[in-house]
Scaffold this active site. Structure first.
Site, mmCIF file in Angstrom:
data_model
loop_
_atom_site.group_PDB
_atom_site.id
_atom_site.type_symbol
_atom_site.label_atom_id
_atom_site.label_comp_id
_atom_site.label_asym_id
_atom_site.label_seq_id
_atom_site.Cartn_x
_atom_site.Cartn_y
_atom_site.Cartn_z
ATOM 1 N N HIS A 168 -5.604 -5.025 1.508
ATOM 2 C CA HIS A 168 -4.822 -6.079 2.152
ATOM 3 C C HIS A 168 -5.234 -6.241 3.617
ATOM 4 O O HIS A 168 -5.637 -5.265 4.256
ATOM 5 C CB HIS A 168 -3.324 -5.765 2.072
ATOM 6 C CG HIS A 168 -2.790 -5.798 0.678
ATOM 7 N ND1 HIS A 168 -2.740 -4.673 -0.116
ATOM 8 C CD2 HIS A 168 -2.309 -6.824 -0.066
ATOM 9 C CE1 HIS A 168 -2.234 -5.008 -1.297
ATOM 10 N NE2 HIS A 168 -1.969 -6.287 -1.298
ATOM 11 N N SER A 174 1.071 -10.943 -2.417
ATOM 12 C CA SER A 174 1.226 -9.999 -1.311
ATOM 13 C C SER A 174 0.680 -10.533 0.008
ATOM 14 O O SER A 174 1.180 -10.170 1.078
ATOM 15 C CB SER A 174 0.523 -8.677 -1.648
ATOM 16 O OG SER A 174 -0.838 -8.895 -1.974
ATOM 17 N N ASP A 222 -4.877 0.411 3.267
ATOM 18 C CA ASP A 222 -5.182 0.510 1.843
ATOM 19 C C ASP A 222 -6.550 -0.080 1.494
ATOM 20 O O ASP A 222 -6.954 -0.071 0.340
ATOM 21 C CB ASP A 222 -4.083 -0.141 0.997
ATOM 22 C CG ASP A 222 -4.031 -1.658 1.126
ATOM 23 O OD1 ASP A 222 -4.813 -2.215 1.926
ATOM 24 O OD2 ASP A 222 -3.216 -2.274 0.434
#
Length: 352
Positions: free
Chosen positions: A244, A77, A241
């Protein structure tokens, strides 16, 4: 056992196809493992809702004559840019824009990174990328965090990464790997999980460095790159979040990777050309395991293969050169490391 020795063991197990290093419960008592599991479940509840997707940063960046430089990005990610709001905020886009600006040429970016990917997914991502660009100029890899959080056998994860790097090098392409970040910097993790996450991720990063350099690639330590900034301003450096990076966080990671990508491409610019190590920066030449152990403690540090006296290997394994290319990575004056020689690779004589 020191980190360099642990990293050598993991990398050696990966090279010879062993396993059995992943089961954290085997190393912990039943009570300790229960505490760790409880902390992990709590951390998952504390971490904000994940994003649905990541920006599509595929495309051509910059302008200039000639064929565009091809950059392929694979990984998890962080490589996909999850947490960024716009395509130009991802690591791949920032690196592509920087290379274009330095070279005065267009850069075509192909991003095949997948949110949630582990090291075992790299070979498939590479194959998908090669369907679009048969011979990328450089491949940027960012991987490792999910291998830690999913408790993947570290030797298995390193073996998948090494095979991918060897495949890339067989194409004649350069490869730059951003090693596993220090997950001990994530705010929702409480002790003792935070301490264990730090050790596991740093050990994996060191083993990744050994394997990548042995395969002919170069690594850049991401480590706790966002650690101090996260503590000072978590809402700025991390996304909603709380796991990240934000656009600012990705920009910092890209700034660490860009000089090494430029060096791999042979781009002339400030601190981007391959050069001899400088003692004042704490740089040097030594066994790759020693360099790997040092790199995880200093984010932005590059480790790449080199030769001493015309030889690629010494009594303690592959020779590697450790460079600190970031402008803010010049440490205070101190004694050179005992296991690392800070002279030029061509005339270094390193005691074993």
């Amino acid at each position: 056992m020191g980190r360099a020795r642990r990293a050598r063991k993991i990398a050696a197990t990966a090279a010879y196809g062993g396993g059995g290093l992943a089961a954290a419960s085997a190393a912990l008592g039943a009570v300790s493992y229960g505490v760790i599991r409880g902390e992990a479940l709590l951390a998952r509840r504390l971490v904000g809702n994940p994003f649905d997707t990541s920006p599509d940063d595929n495309g051509t960046y910059g302008a200039g004559p000639g064929e565009p430089i091809e950059i392929l990005v694979i990984g998890d990610s962080s490589a996909a840019g999850m947490g960024a709001q716009h395509p130009h905020e991802t690591v791949g886009a920032i690196v592509a824009g920087g290379v274009s600006a330095l070279m005065g040429r267009r850069v075509h970016l192909t991003n095949r990174a997948v949110v949630g990917a582990e090291s075992s997914d790299l070979e498939r991502q590479l194959a998908q990328g090669l369907e679009s660009v048969t011979r990328p100029s450089v491949v940027v890899v960012m991987i490792g965090a999910n291998d830690v959080t999913h408790r993947v056998d570290r030797a298995t994860a390193v073996r998948h990464l090494e095979l991918t790097v060897r495949r890339i090098r067989s194409l004649g392409s350069e490869v730059v790997v951003g090693t596993c970040p220090d997950l001990g910097t994530i705010e929702p993790l409480a002790q003792p999980l935070r301490l264990l996450a730090r050790r596991w991720s740093r050990d994996l990063a060191a083993a990744q460095t050994i394997a990548v350099v042995e395969a002919g690639g170069r690594t850049v330590s991401l480590g706790d790159l966002l650690g101090k900034e996260f503590a000072a301003s978590p809402k700025t450096m991390f996304s909603e979040d709380r796991f990240h990076p934000s656009a600012a966080g990705y920009a910092r990671a890209a700034a660490a990777l860009l000089p090494s990508v430029c060096a791999a491409l042979g781009v002339w610019g400030h601190d981007t050309a391959d050069r001899p190590p400088e003692a004042r920066r704490g740089e040097g030449v030594g066994p790759v395991a020693v360099a790997a152990g040092q790199a995880v403690k200093d984010p932005g540090t590059e480790v790449s293969p080199t030769e001493v006296g015309g030889q690629a290997r010494g009594p303690r394994g592959r020779w590697a050169v450790l460079l600190r290319r970031r402008p803010d990575a010049v440490p205070d004056a101190r004694d050179p490391q005992a296991d690392v020689d800070t002279r030029r690779p061509d005339d270094a004589v390193i005691a074993e």
